[in-house]
Design a protein around this motif. Structure first.
Motif, PDB file in Angstrom:
ATOM      1  N   UNK A 159       0.815  -1.240   0.000  1.00 38.24           N
ATOM      2  CA  UNK A 159       0.000   0.000   0.000  1.00 38.24           C
ATOM      3  C   UNK A 159       0.835   1.270   0.000  1.00 38.24           C
ATOM      4  N   UNK A 160       2.034   1.219   0.576  1.00 38.31           N
ATOM      5  CA  UNK A 160       2.848   2.428   0.630  1.00 38.31           C
ATOM      6  C   UNK A 160       3.385   2.803  -0.758  1.00 38.31           C
ATOM      7  N   UNK A 161       3.560   1.827  -1.653  1.00 40.39           N
ATOM      8  CA  UNK A 161       4.145   2.106  -2.980  1.00 40.39           C
ATOM      9  C   UNK A 161       3.133   2.021  -4.117  1.00 40.39           C
ATOM     10  N   UNK A 211       4.922   2.258   7.814  1.00 40.71           N
ATOM     11  CA  UNK A 211       4.303   3.026   6.733  1.00 40.71           C
ATOM     12  C   UNK A 211       2.874   2.542   6.496  1.00 40.71           C
ATOM     13  N   UNK A 212       2.717   1.232   6.534  1.00 43.93           N
ATOM     14  CA  UNK A 212       1.375   0.660   6.369  1.00 43.93           C
ATOM     15  C   UNK A 212       0.473   1.118   7.508  1.00 43.93           C
ATOM     16  N   UNK A 213       1.003   1.110   8.721  1.00 47.80           N
ATOM     17  CA  UNK A 213       0.218   1.535   9.882  1.00 47.80           C
ATOM     18  C   UNK A 213      -0.238   2.982   9.705  1.00 47.80           C
ATOM     19  N   UNK A 214       0.696   3.842   9.283  1.00 49.01           N
ATOM     20  CA  UNK A 214       0.374   5.261   9.108  1.00 49.01           C
ATOM     21  C   UNK A 214      -0.741   5.433   8.082  1.00 49.01           C
ATOM     22  N   UNK A 215      -0.614   4.724   6.967  1.00 52.15           N
ATOM     23  CA  UNK A 215      -1.639   4.805   5.921  1.00 52.15           C
ATOM     24  C   UNK A 215      -2.997   4.342   6.440  1.00 52.15           C
ATOM     25  N   UNK A 216      -3.000   3.179   7.084  1.00 52.69           N
ATOM     26  CA  UNK A 216      -4.261   2.579   7.556  1.00 52.69           C
ATOM     27  C   UNK A 216      -4.918   3.445   8.624  1.00 52.69           C
ATOM     28  N   UNK A 217      -4.076   4.026   9.467  1.00 48.75           N
ATOM     29  CA  UNK A 217      -4.580   4.895  10.523  1.00 48.75           C
ATOM     30  C   UNK A 217      -5.229   6.142   9.911  1.00 48.75           C
ATOM     31  N   UNK A 238      -7.653   0.705  -3.523  1.00 47.44           N
ATOM     32  CA  UNK A 238      -8.562  -0.411  -3.189  1.00 47.44           C
ATOM     33  C   UNK A 238      -8.783  -0.480  -1.676  1.00 47.44           C
ATOM     34  N   UNK A 239      -7.702  -0.339  -0.931  1.00 48.54           N
ATOM     35  CA  UNK A 239      -7.792  -0.440   0.535  1.00 48.54           C
ATOM     36  C   UNK A 239      -8.600   0.724   1.107  1.00 48.54           C
ATOM     37  N   UNK A 240      -8.320   1.943   0.636  1.00 47.84           N
ATOM     38  CA  UNK A 240      -9.087   3.105   1.132  1.00 47.84           C
ATOM     39  C   UNK A 240     -10.573   2.937   0.849  1.00 47.84           C
ATOM     40  N   UNK A 241     -10.873   2.505  -0.374  1.00 49.61           N
ATOM     41  CA  UNK A 241     -12.273   2.349  -0.763  1.00 49.61           C
ATOM     42  C   UNK A 241     -12.951   1.260   0.062  1.00 49.61           C
ATOM     43  N   UNK A 242     -12.223   0.185   0.339  1.00 49.86           N
ATOM     44  CA  UNK A 242     -12.790  -0.916   1.121  1.00 49.86           C
ATOM     45  C   UNK A 242     -13.082  -0.473   2.550  1.00 49.86           C
ATOM     46  N   UNK A 243     -12.151   0.284   3.121  1.00 51.11           N
ATOM     47  CA  UNK A 243     -12.357   0.773   4.490  1.00 51.11           C
ATOM     48  C   UNK A 243     -13.589   1.676   4.538  1.00 51.11           C
ATOM     49  N   UNK A 244     -13.693   2.580   3.560  1.00 52.29           N
ATOM     50  CA  UNK A 244     -14.839   3.491   3.506  1.00 52.29           C
ATOM     51  C   UNK A 244     -16.142   2.712   3.330  1.00 52.29           C
ATOM     52  N   UNK A 245     -16.098   1.727   2.442  1.00 54.51           N
ATOM     53  CA  UNK A 245     -17.279   0.891   2.201  1.00 54.51           C
ATOM     54  C   UNK A 245     -17.724   0.214   3.496  1.00 54.51           C
ATOM     55  N   UNK A 246     -16.765  -0.384   4.185  1.00 49.99           N
ATOM     56  CA  UNK A 246     -17.074  -1.078   5.438  1.00 49.99           C
ATOM     57  C   UNK A 246     -17.720  -0.116   6.428  1.00 49.99           C
ATOM     58  N   UNK A 247     -17.132   1.064   6.575  1.00 49.39           N
ATOM     59  CA  UNK A 247     -17.681   2.041   7.520  1.00 49.39           C
ATOM     60  C   UNK A 247     -19.112   2.416   7.158  1.00 49.39           C
TER      61      UNK A 247
END
Ligand code: C2E
Ligand code: MG
Ligand code: MG
Ligand code: MG
Length: 286
Positions: free
Chosen positions: A210-212, A243-249, A219-228
């Motif tokens: 996800x960082x690169x 880096x992954x943690x920062x992005x996900x957070x 895809x990950x951002x959209x999935x998180x938003x969808x879930x919410x």
């Protein structure tokens, strides 16, 4: 082609085939005995909440201590167990072991964690699935809300109607349901909307880069938003770096699981981890 090369090619092929068949038979026989020989063990991997910096869950992951081959991972024997009809027995043993262990941790006064158990498609579609889960849960004395069943997206889609019926029944009793390896199957958005699930676990293949990789990040951002938006809990699997943690957070994914917070480990080592949870975050600076 083989014929032109003479009979030697045939013999070579036969020998390799025999080797393969023999190995499979040996593994099959060994697996049939693994339970009674106490060669199976349940490992536990922490799931953490980024905000509270606490372990909120533990995923039960089976391991096989093969007498000759050492530690064997589930990918090497779960499909075989399904094929030879042993998955029901093994799956029930994992569920029993994990529930009993969870009860032990709770009796020790350790902070509450939900236990997650992986369920195969074969188990899920069995007509006695719901009864079996209830029986094991009842015997363990665990509260239904302390248990989560993880079903892969592809397992759920295999027998959609009966799976939904079974999961609805378990959910109505308070058991949590997670869709595992989300993004790797073929469920449509129409399905997601009405599936009897509480949690989406985003497959680790989307997290690793996800960082690169902009596509994975999207895809990950959209999935998180969808879930919410659907009122589902969301977990990122396979988190291995900051880096992954920062992005996900930043995307408000509250729950993370991965080697960064701890590899799957035996019950005794998990007890130590639960006693001093700060050690989980010692390496992972949140
Ligand atoms: P899963 O349910 O998606 O479990 C997560 C897998 O990812 C585990 O592999 C875990 O060790 C691994 N993992 C966790 N964090 C990381 C990370 O940061 N990096 C990498 N590279 N891997 C990570 P494991 O234990 O080998 O299990 C593989 C699969 O086998 C599981 O995938 C699950 O589908 C299946 N499985 C495991 N235990 C059981 C069981 O008791 N019953 C059934 N039916 N299936 C099981
Ligand atoms: Mg899982
Ligand atoms: Mg998974
Ligand atoms: Mg997986």
């Amino acid at each position: 082609r083989a014929k032109e090369q003479g009979s030697g090619a045939f013999r070579f092929f036969d020998k390799r085939m025999n080797q393969h068949v023999l190995e499979r038979l040996l593994t099959e026989n060994a697996l049939r005995l693994a339970l009674q020989n106490n060669e199976l063990e349940v490992y536990y991997q922490p799931r953490v909440n980024v905000e509270s910096e606490k372990i909120v869950g533990l995923e039960a992951l089976i391991r096989w201590h093969h007498p000759g081959r050492g530690l064997v991972l589930p990918s090497e024997f779960i499909p075989l167990a399904e094929e030879i009809g042993m998955i029901t027995q093994i799956g029930e043993w994992v569920l029993e072991t994990a529930c009993r262990q969870s009860r032990i941790w709770s009796d020790m006064g350790l902070p509450p964690t939900r236990i997650s158990v992986n369920i195969s498609a074969y188990q899920l579609s069995s007509p006695t699935f719901v009864e079996r889960i209830q029986r094991v849960l009842g015997a363990s004395g665990l509260n239904p809300c302390d248990l989560e069943l993880e079903i892969t997206e592809s397992s759920l889609m295999k027998n959609l109607e009966v799976s939904c019926e079974h999961l609805n029944s378990l959910r109505s009793q308070g058991i949590f349901i997670a869709m595992d390896d989300f993004g790797t199957g073929y469920s449509s958005l129409a399905h997601i909307k009405r599936l009897p699930i509480d949690t989406l676990k985003i497959d680790q293949s989307f997290i690793v880069n996800i960082a690169e990789d902009h596509n994975d990040a999207a895809i990950v951002s959209a999935t998180i938003a969808l879930a919410h938006h659907l009122g589902l809990n969301v977990v990122a699997e396979g988190v291995t770096d900051e880096e992954q943690v920062a992005f996900l957070k930043a995307q408000h994914c509250q729950e993370l699981q991965g080697y960064l917070f701890g590899k799957p480990r035996p019950a005794a080592q998990t007890t130590e981890l639960l006693k001093s949870p700060k050690s989980v975050f010692a390496t992972a600076v949140l």
